[in-house]
Design an enzyme around this catalytic site. Structure first.
Site, mmCIF file in Angstrom:
data_model
loop_
_atom_site.group_PDB
_atom_site.id
_atom_site.type_symbol
_atom_site.label_atom_id
_atom_site.label_comp_id
_atom_site.label_asym_id
_atom_site.label_seq_id
_atom_site.Cartn_x
_atom_site.Cartn_y
_atom_site.Cartn_z
ATOM 1 C CE LYS A 1 -3.893 1.958 2.652
ATOM 2 N NZ LYS A 1 -4.800 1.738 3.814
ATOM 3 C CB SER B 1 -8.075 3.777 2.842
ATOM 4 O OG SER B 1 -7.237 3.112 3.789
ATOM 5 C CB SER C 1 -8.451 0.699 5.498
ATOM 6 O OG SER C 1 -9.173 1.893 5.472
HETATM 7 N N1 GLN Z 1 -13.303 4.355 6.513
HETATM 8 C C1 GLN Z 1 -12.587 4.727 7.669
HETATM 9 C C2 GLN Z 1 -12.128 6.157 7.544
HETATM 10 O O1 GLN Z 1 -12.359 6.736 6.545
HETATM 11 C C3 GLN Z 1 -11.413 3.812 7.899
HETATM 12 C C4 GLN Z 1 -10.254 4.059 7.010
HETATM 13 C C5 GLN Z 1 -9.066 3.226 7.368
HETATM 14 O O2 GLN Z 1 -9.187 2.180 8.017
HETATM 15 N N2 GLN Z 1 -7.903 3.696 6.976
HETATM 16 O O3 GLN Z 1 -11.554 6.707 8.423
#
Ligand code: GLN
Length: 483
Positions: free
Chosen positions: A76, A151, A175
């Site tokens: 990532k 994400s 995410s």
């Molecule tokens: N959807 C959540 C957020 O927008 C989690 C994102 C994540 O785990 N990086 O904060």
């Protein structure tokens, strides 16, 4: 060759059926051919990959072995990679070449993994759809009109499309698990402190945790083995021995106590997903598990608490991107104030700016007690709920997401509706617990995930349960058409 799992690749390499260099070339060609449809990579690292593959082949020829020796993966794009762009999905870091490797990157490289590239992601890991990336949205290989989740959407789409067997990802509020659910993968968020955050660009430091995304629990075990462990460079890393995850996959589920929280089945959960969740429970019962209804009474407060704490930490972490030391700098600043304002205004996208504003507000004098402190208290209550539940059960099971993947653009004008989709995943981050999502069926041709949660440092238990489930079901083997 692209259909092979990490475990199969390890056996193929050990048996000299193919070399890492051959496999790497096949996958790089496949990425070049198919990724333009999906946009799952931000950067490809062909030269590095071929060099690492040749080195891994040489190590094997010298008698070395290891499940990751010569295995192709991707990171990532928030794991720092020395000399390679590490963008975090943001214009702010479009020109940033990290001066060092993240601990996760260094550990996997030392184990012989081959890095094919850096995967697309929501900007600074903020999002559940991979639509906030400066590099454009990622498409879901199961239906290219739909989001892959976020994400870590790039890592998920690439693995689901068989562009590579596994990838690293991070999970601040879901995410890893949510994109795993949306793309029919297995993804594991470890216990907070299990995997080093050193060199992982911070979103919300008390919630962020790196982990594996792969097709099977068996492969997650292999990748987690390479990622986990104490790191003195991360002050929240925990000095606990790392068990042999692969060796633990075959434990019997006889007598395993599964807790199913009644709060999970409230309005908002697609009833077809509820049915698939209960079908997975039936499957585990056949393997000897016993099921019990439990309660997590403070779950309803999790989203508001998370969406105060995560932006608060983000507003602090992202203050370092000011156009002075590294990252984007605006053209012709008139003075220092103009430099700060325009560098940040032009370098950050709208979702990141929204979070910084919410977070700075929640931390400001006069509001701190009302929002941030309150949210921290809720966080403790959520943790206490889990501690009470784990006195009665070994594992908690439920849906990973209330709905399957939505259409690209469907939630762009309504950020709160996207936040609500995180309802089942964020509690594990607030409590610091490990969680895993595994494939459990389809709704309208789109994959559905089941989430398993376990007590601290019981990643092995999650992998064991998921592996036994996968030995008896074939959802995880389904491949999206065209890939
Ligand atoms: N959807 C959540 C957020 O927008 C989690 C994102 C994540 O785990 N990086 O904060």
């Amino acid at each position: 060759m692209h259909q092979l799992t990490l475990a199969e690749i390890a056996r193929g390499l050990a048996d000299k059926k193919f070399s890492s260099e051959e496999l790497t070339k096949v996958l790089l060609a496949r990425i070049a051919q198919l990724d333009p449809q999906l946009n799952s990579f931000i950067s490809l690292t062909e030269d590095l990959a071929l060099q690492q593959a040749k080195a891994a082949d040489a190590r094997r020829a010298n008698g070395e072995s290891g499940a990751l020796l010569g295995a192709p993966i991707a990171h990532k794009d928030l794991f720092c990679t020395q000399g390679i762009r590490t963008s975090c999905g943001s214009k702010m870091l479009d020109n940033f070449k990290a001066p060092y490797d993240a601990t996760v990157v260094a550990k996997l490289a030392a184990a012989g993994a081959v890095t094919l590239g850096k995967t697309n992601m929501d900007e600074f890991a903020m999002g559940s759809a991979n639509e906030s990336s400066y590099y454009g949205p990622v498409k879901n290989p199961w239906n290219q009109e739909c989001v892959p989740g976020g994400s870590s959407g790039g890592s998920a789409a690439a693995v689901a499309a068989r562009l590579l067997p596994a990838a690293t990802a991070t999970d601040t509020g879901g995410s890893i698990r949510q994109p795993a659910a949306f793309t029919n993968l297995t993804g594991l968020k470890p216990t907070y402190g299990r995997v080093s955050r050193w060199g992982m660009i911070a979103y919300a430091s008390s919630l962020d945790q790196g982990g594996p995304l792969a097709r099977t629990a068996e492969d997650c075990a292999i990748l987690l083995q390479g990622m986990a462990g104490f790191d003195p460079q991360d002050s929240t890393s925990i000095d606990e021995p790392v068990p042999d995850y692969s060796a633990g996959l075959n434990g019997s589920l006889q007598g395993l106590r599964i807790g199913v929280p009644k709060e999970y089945f409230s309005a908002g959960l697609d009833p077809r997903i509820a049915d698939l969740v209960m079908a997975s429970v039936e499957e585990l019962k056949k393997l000897g598990a016993v099921v019990k209804e439990i309660s997590l009474p403070n779950m309803q407060h999790a989203i508001p608490a998370y969406y105060v704490i995560a932006p608060a930490e983000a507003s602090s972490n992202l203050s370092r991107f000011d156009g002075v030391r590294f990252g984007y700098r605006c053209e012709d600043p008139k003075n220092l104030e103009d430099l700060y304002k325009r560098s940040r205004g032009e370098g950050f996208g709208p979702e990141v700016q929204r979070r910084i504003m919410v977070g700075a507000y929640a931390l400001s004098a006069g509001y701190y007690d009302a929002y941030y402190l309150k949210a921290q208290k809720i966080r403790r209550l959520i943790k206490n709920d889990f501690m009470a539940a784990f006195n009665e059960v070994d594992i908690i099971l439920g849906p990973t997401t209330p709905n399957p993947a939505w259409k690209l653009g469907a939630k762009n004008n309504d950020p709160v509706s996207e936040y609500l989709e995180d309802v089942y995943t964020i509690t594990a981050n607030l409590a610091g617990l490990p969680g895993l999502s595994m494939p459990a069926g389809f709704v309208d041709g789109l994959p559905v995930g089941v989430q398993l949660l376990a007590p601290y440092f019981q990643e092995g238990r999650l992998l064991n349960v998921a592996h036994q489930y996968q030995l008896n079901t074939d959802w995880h083997t389904r491949t999206p058409t065209g890939f």
